[in-house]
Design a protein around this motif. Structure first.
Motif, short mmCIF file in Angstrom:
data_model
loop_
_atom_site.label_atom_id
_atom_site.label_comp_id
_atom_site.label_asym_id
_atom_site.label_seq_id
_atom_site.Cartn_x
_atom_site.Cartn_y
_atom_site.Cartn_z
N ARG A 89 -23.97 24.98 -1.58
CA ARG A 89 -24.09 25.45 -0.34
C ARG A 89 -25.00 24.33 0.29
O ARG A 89 -25.58 23.52 -0.32
N ASP A 91 -27.63 24.71 3.44
CA ASP A 91 -28.29 25.48 4.38
C ASP A 91 -28.99 24.73 5.68
O ASP A 91 -29.18 25.36 6.82
N ARG A 133 -17.95 25.25 8.36
CA ARG A 133 -17.29 26.35 7.67
C ARG A 133 -18.06 26.69 6.49
O ARG A 133 -18.22 28.04 6.16
N PRO A 134 -18.61 25.99 5.55
CA PRO A 134 -19.54 26.67 4.56
C PRO A 134 -20.77 27.16 5.13
O PRO A 134 -21.23 28.19 4.70
N MET A 136 -20.81 28.90 8.18
CA MET A 136 -20.33 30.27 8.49
C MET A 136 -19.95 31.09 7.12
O MET A 136 -19.92 32.52 7.59
N LYS A 137 -19.47 30.77 6.26
CA LYS A 137 -18.97 31.69 5.05
C LYS A 137 -20.15 32.25 4.56
O LYS A 137 -20.52 33.24 4.06
N GLN A 138 -21.33 31.43 4.36
CA GLN A 138 -22.62 31.92 3.80
C GLN A 138 -23.54 32.87 5.11
O GLN A 138 -24.51 33.28 4.57
N ARG A 139 -23.06 32.63 6.37
CA ARG A 139 -23.61 33.37 7.28
C ARG A 139 -25.25 33.06 7.31
O ARG A 139 -26.10 33.69 7.71
N ARG A 182 -23.10 33.74 13.84
CA ARG A 182 -23.03 33.61 12.39
C ARG A 182 -24.51 33.28 11.58
O ARG A 182 -24.37 32.87 10.48
#
Length: 253
Positions: A89, A91, A133-134, A136-139, A182
């Protein structure tokens, strides 16, 4: 911080402001990816400082350093892939990598203009696109762009640098609007006159002239920028996005 173990990726993280931000985040328990252009010895020094800061505060962290040219798509992709492979991830992204090629407009070469724009502005765009993208995926995400007071007010002999830092402000505001839904914030820090290797190259006369324009009558320290970055990276800044935070001792008043 929340219970989630946070990871921060810092470009230009081997020295100066980037190093100060990395060390401060290490002290708060962030895992770190330190991007650097070419000086592996400086990157190793920063890693050790990060481990020391974390240990002093009773934190356990992991730190990797990755050599990459953020001005290229391949370099930006390599940095993000390294972070995802190691930590799973990202952050916080701190777009700090920057160069100068100062000179008066009439004498500035096209190459010097292009090089500064490529690293300072295009590099931030490429890195932001890769982490979007990562995140947005983890919001969840915090993107922090290191602009400059000269991006707000300009500076003679720095049309390339000023343009790159002004462009970062536009990039910041547009990115903030695109990613806000997001739970991803994007803000900029605009440092004033900060004591770094870059400013140490100035002549004494130039330093004195600059200090005379600062209401606080002193240069800032890299730690002053790091403190601002820590706040913008934290949960405490969750409702702040698209903003430019001046850390300049009053120069921008």
């Amino acid at each position: 911080m929340s219970e989630t173990k946070r990871c921060a990726l810092i470009t230009g993280g081997s020295r100066g402001i980037g190093r100060a931000i990395a060390v401060s985040m290490a002290g708060e328990g962030y895992d770190l990816v330190i991007g650097y252009a070419g000086n592996s010895a400086k990157a190793d020094e920063t890693r050790e400082l990060c481990f020391n800061a974390a240990s002093t505060n009773g934190k356990e962290i992991r730190v990797i350093s990755v050599q990459a040219d953020v001005a290229t798509q391949e370099g930006a992709k390599a940095l993000v892939e390294a972070a995802m492979n190691e930590f799973g991830r990202i952050d916080v992204l701190v777009n700090n990598a920057g160069i100068t090629r100062d000179g008066l407009l009439m004498r500035m070469s096209t190459e010097d203009f292009d090089d500064v724009i490529a690293t300072n502005l295009k590099g931030a765009f490429l890195m932001t696109r890769e982490v979007a993208r990562p995140m947005m995926k983890q919001r969840y995400g915090r993107i922090i762009n290191l602009s400059s007071i000269v991006g707000l007010h300009g500076n003679a002999g720095q049309v390339n640098y000023s343009a790159s830092k002004a462009g970062l402000i536009g990039l910041t505001k547009s990115t903030a609007k695109e990613l806000a839904s997001r739970n991803i914030t994007c803000n900029a820090i605009a440092p004033g006159f900060i004591g770094t290797d870059m400013t140490k190259e100035m002549t004494d006369a130039a330093k004195e002239a600059t200090l005379a324009t600062i209401p606080m009558k002193k240069a800032g320290e890299p730690s002053d920028i790091a403190n601002a970055a820590l706040f913008l990276a934290s949960e405490k800044s969750s409702y702040i996005t698209g903003q430019v935070l001046g850390v300049d001792g009053g120069m921008g008043c």
